[in-house]
Design an enzyme around this catalytic site. Structure first.
Site, PDB file in Angstrom:
ATOM      1  N   GLY A 250       8.872   3.696   3.431  1.00  0.00           N
ATOM      2  CA  GLY A 250       9.264   4.120   2.091  1.00  0.00           C
ATOM      3  C   GLY A 250       9.264   5.626   1.914  1.00  0.00           C
ATOM      4  O   GLY A 250      10.196   6.192   1.328  1.00  0.00           O
ATOM      5  N   THR A 251       8.238   6.293   2.412  1.00  0.00           N
ATOM      6  CA  THR A 251       8.151   7.739   2.230  1.00  0.00           C
ATOM      7  C   THR A 251       9.317   8.456   2.896  1.00  0.00           C
ATOM      8  O   THR A 251       9.948   9.332   2.300  1.00  0.00           O
ATOM      9  CB  THR A 251       6.804   8.265   2.763  1.00  0.00           C
ATOM     10  OG1 THR A 251       5.759   7.697   1.980  1.00  0.00           O
ATOM     11  CG2 THR A 251       6.727   9.775   2.684  1.00  0.00           C
TER      12      THR A 251
ATOM     13  N   ASN B  12       4.245   0.938  -8.815  1.00  0.00           N
ATOM     14  CA  ASN B  12       3.225   0.376  -7.928  1.00  0.00           C
ATOM     15  C   ASN B  12       1.876   0.159  -8.598  1.00  0.00           C
ATOM     16  O   ASN B  12       1.133  -0.740  -8.245  1.00  0.00           O
ATOM     17  CB  ASN B  12       3.058   1.280  -6.706  1.00  0.00           C
ATOM     18  CG  ASN B  12       2.900   2.735  -7.072  1.00  0.00           C
ATOM     19  OD1 ASN B  12       3.733   3.299  -7.788  1.00  0.00           O
ATOM     20  ND2 ASN B  12       1.839   3.361  -6.606  1.00  0.00           N
TER      21      ASN B  12
ATOM     22  N   GLN C  39       8.391  -1.624  -4.153  1.00  0.00           N
ATOM     23  CA  GLN C  39       7.577  -2.680  -4.749  1.00  0.00           C
ATOM     24  C   GLN C  39       8.379  -3.922  -5.120  1.00  0.00           C
ATOM     25  O   GLN C  39       7.784  -4.942  -5.473  1.00  0.00           O
ATOM     26  CB  GLN C  39       6.848  -2.157  -6.001  1.00  0.00           C
ATOM     27  CG  GLN C  39       5.773  -1.134  -5.713  1.00  0.00           C
ATOM     28  CD  GLN C  39       4.585  -1.683  -4.918  1.00  0.00           C
ATOM     29  OE1 GLN C  39       4.374  -2.891  -4.840  1.00  0.00           O
ATOM     30  NE2 GLN C  39       3.809  -0.794  -4.328  1.00  0.00           N
TER      31      GLN C  39
ATOM     32  N   SER D  94      10.445  -0.652   2.071  1.00  0.00           N
ATOM     33  CA  SER D  94       9.430  -0.541   3.110  1.00  0.00           C
ATOM     34  C   SER D  94       8.992  -1.927   3.586  1.00  0.00           C
ATOM     35  O   SER D  94       8.752  -2.814   2.762  1.00  0.00           O
ATOM     36  CB  SER D  94       8.233   0.219   2.528  1.00  0.00           C
ATOM     37  OG  SER D  94       7.142   0.139   3.405  1.00  0.00           O
TER      38      SER D  94
ATOM     39  N   THR E  53      15.060   6.938  18.704  1.00  0.00           N
ATOM     40  CA  THR E  53      15.175   5.572  19.228  1.00  0.00           C
ATOM     41  C   THR E  53      14.659   4.582  18.199  1.00  0.00           C
ATOM     42  O   THR E  53      13.598   4.782  17.605  1.00  0.00           O
ATOM     43  CB  THR E  53      14.379   5.450  20.542  1.00  0.00           C
ATOM     44  OG1 THR E  53      14.952   6.355  21.477  1.00  0.00           O
ATOM     45  CG2 THR E  53      14.436   4.035  21.103  1.00  0.00           C
TER      46      THR E  53
ATOM     47  N   CYS F 242     -11.924   9.207  -8.872  1.00  0.00           N
ATOM     48  CA  CYS F 242     -12.818   9.072  -7.729  1.00  0.00           C
ATOM     49  C   CYS F 242     -12.148   8.417  -6.542  1.00  0.00           C
ATOM     50  O   CYS F 242     -12.568   8.582  -5.414  1.00  0.00           O
ATOM     51  CB  CYS F 242     -14.031   8.238  -8.111  1.00  0.00           C
ATOM     52  SG  CYS F 242     -15.094   9.128  -9.226  1.00  0.00           S
TER      53      CYS F 242
END
Lengths: 146, 389
Positions: free
Chosen positions: B75-76, B154, B182, B202, B240, B328
């Site tokens: 995906g990225t 997401n 997603q 993805s 490839t 966090c």
């Protein structure tokens, strides 16, 4: 990110949780906007002639925050019990982090908040007994808006 | 984590476990048929056939032509290839419009484009995470080269009105790219009906392997390659081919085609029963995301007075794996940009939790969460200074 066993122990079984009714000193540091907030309640054995030598006889805390924040509050509460006010004022965030066998770098601010909240409670006590002169020397919590 | 009994994986929006049927299809391409698809000998031709067969399966799933698909590493890469590729293939237009709730693969790419002189506009969203169409209508102009809006978010699962967005983009001749990692394999996708010119997907988000994805680009949409090298993927993506990965992606597409409808229904039932259970057992929780128009497997909630990471760690102790939009857990000090853009207050964004269900979850998994979670919340609220009772 990995927490030490000591952090996980204090996080899962925090010591000294709660509040003290008519506490001698109350201190808060942190901000829910940032995700961490701690309040400490102190019972203090007074020493009128030299308040810096007064001892913390009982301590309780409440924490909103991540695993590290809860562990820091618990560990710090254990560390300062029985200590004199001048000893508590000399404590740094590294002292608590070291006792916890380290904290991930991004969590070091939690340790800061813990120490500062307790020092804030000491400050509160000194003000209550009319010793603003001594209270003024303690840094406490830099960000008091919450 | 000694007292862990059974593990319950509820983080399917982060990644899904590869389907054993997918893995089985991939295995021969690691050794027996491991030739380079560019080689002209028999072994190479067999590898080429496998790649092209996967391409057909993918094009059937998203309703495009086979020569509109470009296999990538995921995906990225697809997002980078779409955005940068579209920008670098032309020089007249300089404006890129995206939304405030995109994945970092799109947002960070846009930040990078800004450094290179492109104007970046981030459309706001409403309280459910739906992109503001009026804002888009005003923002898109003749300088706009690309509009990039995700298909479903997401974190909260809200599904965006792609067709309407596509029409707005096309009114001014802009390219419409959508990060659909997603949704591909989870809900039906028709490139024409959705008015999408470029679509990122993805493999590992729908039970395929990690390290493989695709960018689908409609014919007539110009884009420059990111990778330069050999003639692979019709000169658009040198390197490839990841043959086992591509075969796995194809297999995942095929399974989704046949099972999507029944699966969506059963996953939705699991998710709704989890939400009902949590709501019944725990007071003062709120749902984040659109109440109906969202991915069947996504349940994002905010639990008042407590923080996300501390909930996650406790759930982890019980073998339950979820995620949170708390600062966090993000590796930064900021709470989820998605929740904040939706207007969720900071403390509730820190107290958010995402359960994402998938193909391999069962009713027992949900029952386990409902059994364990209320106790965790009670314990953490008891230590919270924000909780007055």
């Amino acid at each position: 990110m990995q927490y030490s066993e000591k952090v996980m122990d204090h996080f899962m079984n925090p010591r000294n949780v709660g509040e003290i009714e008519n506490a001698d000193g109350i201190g808060t540091c942190g901000n829910p906007v940032c995700g961490d907030l701690m309040t400490f309640y102190l019972r203090i054995e007074p020493r009128i002639e030299d308040p810096n030598k007064a001892c913390i006889s009982e301590i309780r805390f409440k924490t909103f925050g991540c695993g590290a924040a809860i562990a820091v509050a618990s560990m710090a509460s254990e560390m300062v019990k029985g200590k004199t006010l001048s000893e508590v004022t000399a404590m740094s965030r590294d002292d608590v982090a070291n006792e916890l066998d380290g904290l991930p770098p991004i969590k070091m601010h939690c340790s800061n908040i813990g120490v500062q909240a307790i020092q804030e409670a000491v400050k509160d006590y000194l003000k209550k007994i009319g010793r603003d002169d001594l209270a003024g020397k303690i840094k406490g919590c830099p960000d008091k808006k919450h | 984590m000694e007292h862990k009994k059974k593990s319950v994986y509820l983080d399917n929006n982060a990644t899904t476990p590869a389907d054993p049927r997918v893995i089985e299809k991939m295995l021969p391409y690691f050794h027996e048929t491991s030739a380079n698809p560019s080689s002209i000998h028999g072994a190479g031709r067999r590898a080429r056939d496998a790649v092209e067969e996967a391409r057909e399966k993918l094009s059937r799933l998203v309703h495009c032509r086979t020569d509109e698909t470009y296999f990538t590493s995921g995906g990225t890469e697809s997002d980078n290839m779409g955005i940068k590729g579209a920008a670098f293939a032309q020089s007249e237009r300089t404006k890129i419009i995206t939304s405030a709730i995109e994945h970092h693969a799109v947002l960070t790419t846009c930040d990078y484009m800004k450094k290179h002189g492109y104007e970046i506009v981030k459309a706001p969203v409403d309280e459910y995470g739906i992109v503001d169409l009026n804002f888009l209508s005003r923002a898109v102009d003749d300088k706009t080269l690309l509009v990039s809006i995700m298909h479903a978010n997401n974190e909260v699962g809200t599904i965006e009105p792609l067709k309407d967005i596509g029409e707005i983009a096309h009114r001014h001749g802009a390219i419409f790219h959508s990060d659909a990692v997603q949704t591909v394999g989870k809900i039906p996708i028709d490139m024409d009906a959705l008015q999408v010119d470029m679509l990122s997907l993805s493999g590992h988000k729908f039970y395929g392997p990690k390290g493989v994805g695709a960018l689908v680009v409609r014919r007539g949409t110009r884009f420059d390659p990111l990778h330069h090298g050999g003639h692979h993927e019709r000169n658009k993506r040198a390197g490839t081919e990841n043959v086992p990965g591509i075969v796995g992606l194809g297999a995942a597409c095929e399974i989704s085609m046949t099972e999507m409808n029944t699966e969506e229904k059963s996953i939705r039932e699991l998710r709704d029963s989890l939400w009902i259970g949590i709501n019944k057992e725990i007071g003062e929780v709120q749902l984040n995301g659109h109440p109906e128009n969202r991915l069947a497997g996504t349940l994002n909630i905010s639990v008042k007075y407590i923080e996300g990471e501390s909930m996650l760690l406790n759930l982890d102790m019980h073998g339950i794996y979820a995620s949170s939009g708390s600062a966090c857990t993000s590796g930064s000090l900021e709470a989820s940009h998605v929740l904040l853009a939706m207007g969720v207050p900071h403390d509730l964004a820190h107290g958010s939790l995402r359960f994402s269900m998938g193909r391999f979850n069962t009713k027992r998994d949900i029952d386990h969460v409902i059994e364990v979670f209320p106790g965790i919340v009670k314990k953490l609220r008891a230590i919270s200074p924000l909780c007055k009772n």
